[in-house]
Design an enzyme around this catalytic site. Structure first.
Site, PDB file in Angstrom:
ATOM      1  N   HIS A 231      55.322 -38.719   7.396  1.00 42.19           N
ATOM      2  CA  HIS A 231      54.645 -39.297   9.213  1.00 42.19           C
ATOM      3  C   HIS A 231      54.873 -40.899   8.587  1.00 42.19           C
ATOM      4  O   HIS A 231      56.080 -41.041   9.579  1.00 42.19           O
ATOM      5  CB  HIS A 231      53.762 -38.843   9.107  1.00 42.19           C
ATOM      6  CG  HIS A 231      52.870 -39.437  10.463  1.00 42.19           C
ATOM      7  ND1 HIS A 231      52.749 -38.916  11.385  1.00 42.19           N
ATOM      8  CD2 HIS A 231      52.344 -40.504  10.747  1.00 42.19           C
ATOM      9  CE1 HIS A 231      52.001 -39.678  12.282  1.00 42.19           C
ATOM     10  NE2 HIS A 231      52.058 -40.562  11.533  1.00 42.19           N
ATOM     11  N   GLU A 232      54.875 -41.565   7.709  1.00 40.14           N
ATOM     12  CA  GLU A 232      54.544 -42.590   7.745  1.00 40.14           C
ATOM     13  C   GLU A 232      56.483 -43.267   7.423  1.00 40.14           C
ATOM     14  O   GLU A 232      57.270 -43.891   8.473  1.00 40.14           O
ATOM     15  CB  GLU A 232      53.871 -43.824   6.862  1.00 40.14           C
ATOM     16  CG  GLU A 232      52.394 -43.747   6.960  1.00 40.14           C
ATOM     17  CD  GLU A 232      52.112 -44.080   8.815  1.00 40.14           C
ATOM     18  OE1 GLU A 232      53.168 -45.328   9.317  1.00 40.14           O
ATOM     19  OE2 GLU A 232      51.361 -43.324   8.591  1.00 40.14           O
TER      20      GLU A 232
ATOM     21  N   HIS B  73      58.296 -42.915  11.004  1.00 40.92           N
ATOM     22  CA  HIS B  73      58.004 -43.798  11.891  1.00 40.92           C
ATOM     23  C   HIS B  73      59.212 -44.984  11.562  1.00 40.92           C
ATOM     24  O   HIS B  73      60.131 -45.048  12.835  1.00 40.92           O
ATOM     25  CB  HIS B  73      56.892 -44.649  11.753  1.00 40.92           C
ATOM     26  CG  HIS B  73      56.088 -44.207  13.049  1.00 40.92           C
ATOM     27  ND1 HIS B  73      55.909 -43.937  13.999  1.00 40.92           N
ATOM     28  CD2 HIS B  73      54.674 -43.685  11.750  1.00 40.92           C
ATOM     29  CE1 HIS B  73      54.843 -43.068  14.275  1.00 40.92           C
ATOM     30  NE2 HIS B  73      53.995 -42.708  13.037  1.00 40.92           N
TER      31      HIS B  73
ATOM     32  N   GLU C 267      53.655 -40.843  18.459  1.00 40.93           N
ATOM     33  CA  GLU C 267      52.943 -40.667  16.868  1.00 40.93           C
ATOM     34  C   GLU C 267      53.554 -38.548  16.736  1.00 40.93           C
ATOM     35  O   GLU C 267      53.885 -38.363  15.950  1.00 40.93           O
ATOM     36  CB  GLU C 267      51.146 -40.140  17.150  1.00 40.93           C
ATOM     37  CG  GLU C 267      50.459 -41.803  17.256  1.00 40.93           C
ATOM     38  CD  GLU C 267      51.309 -42.106  15.448  1.00 40.93           C
ATOM     39  OE1 GLU C 267      51.200 -41.825  14.693  1.00 40.93           O
ATOM     40  OE2 GLU C 267      51.588 -43.574  15.665  1.00 40.93           O
TER      41      GLU C 267
END
Lengths: 403, 187
Positions: free
Chosen positions: A143-144, A147, A229
């Site tokens: 997930h990071e 980003h 997100e």
């Protein structure tokens, strides 16, 4: 390939333009009040913005990491975390593995920073390492990295600087209006005998703008963050080919009542889960930096495969919205992405405080000779010794159980 | 007459621009495939290096499992000999090594003392991660191949591709049979 995501973020660009306009409006009002010319105020606003940009450019990442009290770690200290970051770097196709930082904090959370993928860093808390198994940790790291790959870190940095400038300027301007407004150029030049009523209205409008601008800017910034997100969740599912990992990690993080010590308002949108979230809160309002966790989990769990198209379909389904979350240009970039089986590595054996408390209370009921009936919904019904009832009804889901 | 010349020039310019951008897109796609392949290669080599270490460590505790050791070593040596083979051939050999390693680690389950050995635990983490890295690199590679192949087959980029000699790339597949046998390095 996935860079195309950037090109399609019209909505994000819109939000940015709006924030920029807000900054110019603030400058306009400041100029009108203190300098007598609107253009001068706008110039000042742009200069302040430029200075903040330069500061961020030269050490933005360092500031963010030190605000979060993060320390850099190497492979020898945290082999598993390091390996997982390496794995996800490969899966995402990032040009360079991000630096890995640890925050010593029992609250599980993580964030990514860096204007360019080549200079990115990822930070996780020690609590996260303790509580998550390999698949879950992989989901969070993915997930990071999502980003970073989607350039959200850059976007949030630019948005954050705009927000900071607006907050700073309107803070000082409103102070000066209330306490030292005598030197207002506007009064000197226009303040004769007539036009007093019109001027009062302008002053009031100015004050209202000064109060509302930082709030509006913050809401815009948060709106920017929320959309991103979902996109990072979609990326995480694609990279890991295992949406359940992130879903159960989010649940674990949400189920932990401890709040992150080192977070503040400015850094909050960067974390994987809002660090100021109160336990049990599922607020989906304008003032939250993150979408509700329950929604994110539901979208991840209802995915048919692990591709962007699968996430988009699941998002539409769960949210009941016609508009998807993945930009159209990115949907066809991957083929079918079947979900892989879970890793069979064993769960970390550390017990949470809640689990320990539950065990103790179970033992206490047992010593008092209460009978325990476990319901399918997860509730435990305690039946006192020597009861005359032959069956009990679960207060949560309503099914009846024989005693 | 003048007008026609301009129209012809305009069409030629547009064609040239679209040819160049299509060609550059193809080059980018092919480079992505190459980079992704290099990434797989790095991880496969890493695994060749890990195998002898792992075998040595396990040998110290489980002397009777000679057959398993031989199988792993043979699979590793075979894989190392075929490093210059194509993606399809290599995929088959590497998946055999994967399944042999899976069996070796399954054997290790029976030796509690081995499972408590720090050196073994570190090797185990490395091997798990390397296996994961291979499969993530494969995932990325196959996506890159899909994009390149789409471009070499779709109209109109297929015209440019055939003119300039772009060929479809080979997927890196592990055979289904081996996939089923290899427990995803489980401990």
């Amino acid at each position: 390939m996935w860079e195309q995501i950037r090109a399609n973020q019209i909505r994000s660009a819109f939000v940015m333009i709006f924030m920029g306009l807000l900054l110019i409006a603030v400058g306009f009002v400041i100029g009108l009040y203190f300098l007598g010319t609107a253009a001068g105020g706008i110039v000042i606003a742009l200069i302040v913005w430029g200075i903040l940009n330069l500061v961020a450019l030269f050490q933005g990442d360092n500031i963010l990491l030190s605000l979060g009290k993060a320390r850099k770690v190497n492979k020898e200290e945290f082999p598993r975390l390091y390996n997982i970051v390496e794995e996800m770097t490969i899966a995402s196709g990032l040009p360079r593995m991000p630096d890995v930082y640890i925050i010593d904090d029992p609250a599980p959370n993580a964030f990514a920073t860096g204007r360019k993928p080549e200079k990115a860093a990822i930070a996780v808390t020690s609590g996260l390492l303790q509580k998550l198994n390999r698949d879950e940790l992989q989901g969070v790291v993915a997930h990071e990295l999502g980003h970073i790959k989607n350039r959200d870190t850059l976007l949030m940095a630019i948005g954050g600087i705009l927000l900071g400038t607006i907050v700073l300027l309107s803070y000082f301007a409103s102070r000066m209006l209330f306490f030292g407004g005598a030197s207002r150029g506007g009064r000197r030049s226009g303040g004769g005998s007539g036009g007093g009523g019109a001027q009062l209205i302008i002053i009031i409008i100015g004050i209202v703008l000064m109060i509302l601008a930082p709030i509006a800017a913050r809401l815009l910034y948060f709106a920017l963050s929320r959309k991103r997100e979902y996109l990072a969740d979609a990326s995480a599912a694609l990279y890991t080919r295992y949406p359940e990992g992130l879903a159960s990690a989010l649940e674990k993080i949400a189920g932990t009542p401890t709040q992150l010590q080192a977070a503040n308002n400015a850094t909050a949108p960067m974390y994987i889960v809002n660090p100021f979230r109160k336990a049990g809160q599922a607020a989906s309002n304008l003032s939250s930096t993150h979408p509700p966790i329950s929604d994110r989990v539901r979208v991840l769990r209802s995915m048919g495969g692990a591709s962007f198209a699968d996430y988009d379909a699941a998002y539409r389904n769960v949210r009941g919205s016609r508009g998807g979350v993945v930009p159209r240009g990115a949907l066809g970039l991957t083929g079918d992405a079947p979900v892989r089986p879970p890793s069979t590595e064993t769960e970390p054996v550390t017990q949470t405080e809640a689990a320990r408390a539950r065990e103790v209370s179970d033992a206490l009921w047992k010593t008092n000779k209460y009978q325990t009936v476990e319901c399918e919904c997860g509730a435990k019904l305690r039946v006192p010794p020597g009861t005359s009832l032959s069956q009990v009804k679960c207060p949560r889901c309503g099914t009846t159980h024989p005693v | 007459m003048d007008l026609w010349i301009w129209i012809v020039i305009g069409v030629v310019v547009i064609l040239a621009i679209s040819f160049i951008s299509t060609y550059n897109g193809l080059v980018r796609a092919r480079n992505q495939v190459k980079n992704a392949w290099a990434q797989i290669d790095v991880q496969l080599k890493r695994r060749y290096d890990l195998v002898p270490n792992l075998v040595e460590t396990v040998k110290g505790y489980a002397r009777h499992e000679r057959e398993t050791f031989e199988m792993v070593t043979k699979a590793r040596n075979l894989a190392q000999q075929l490093t210059s083979a194509g993606a399809g051939e290599r995929g088959r050999v590497e998946s055999e090594l994967s399944s042999a390693l899976g069996r070796l680690l399954a054997v290790a389950e029976n030796y509690p003392e081995l499972k408590a050995n720090q050196n073994f635990l570190a090797l185990q983490e490395e091997l798990t991660s390397t296996e994961n890295k291979i499969s993530f690199a494969r995932q990325y590679y196959n996506d890159a191949v899909l994009r390149l192949n789409n471009r070499t087959q779709e109209f109109p980029s297929n015209i440019v591709a055939s003119m300039t000699g772009f060929k479809a790339a080979e997927y890196f597949e592990t055979t289904l049979e081996a996939e089923r046998q290899a427990p995803r390095v489980s401990f």
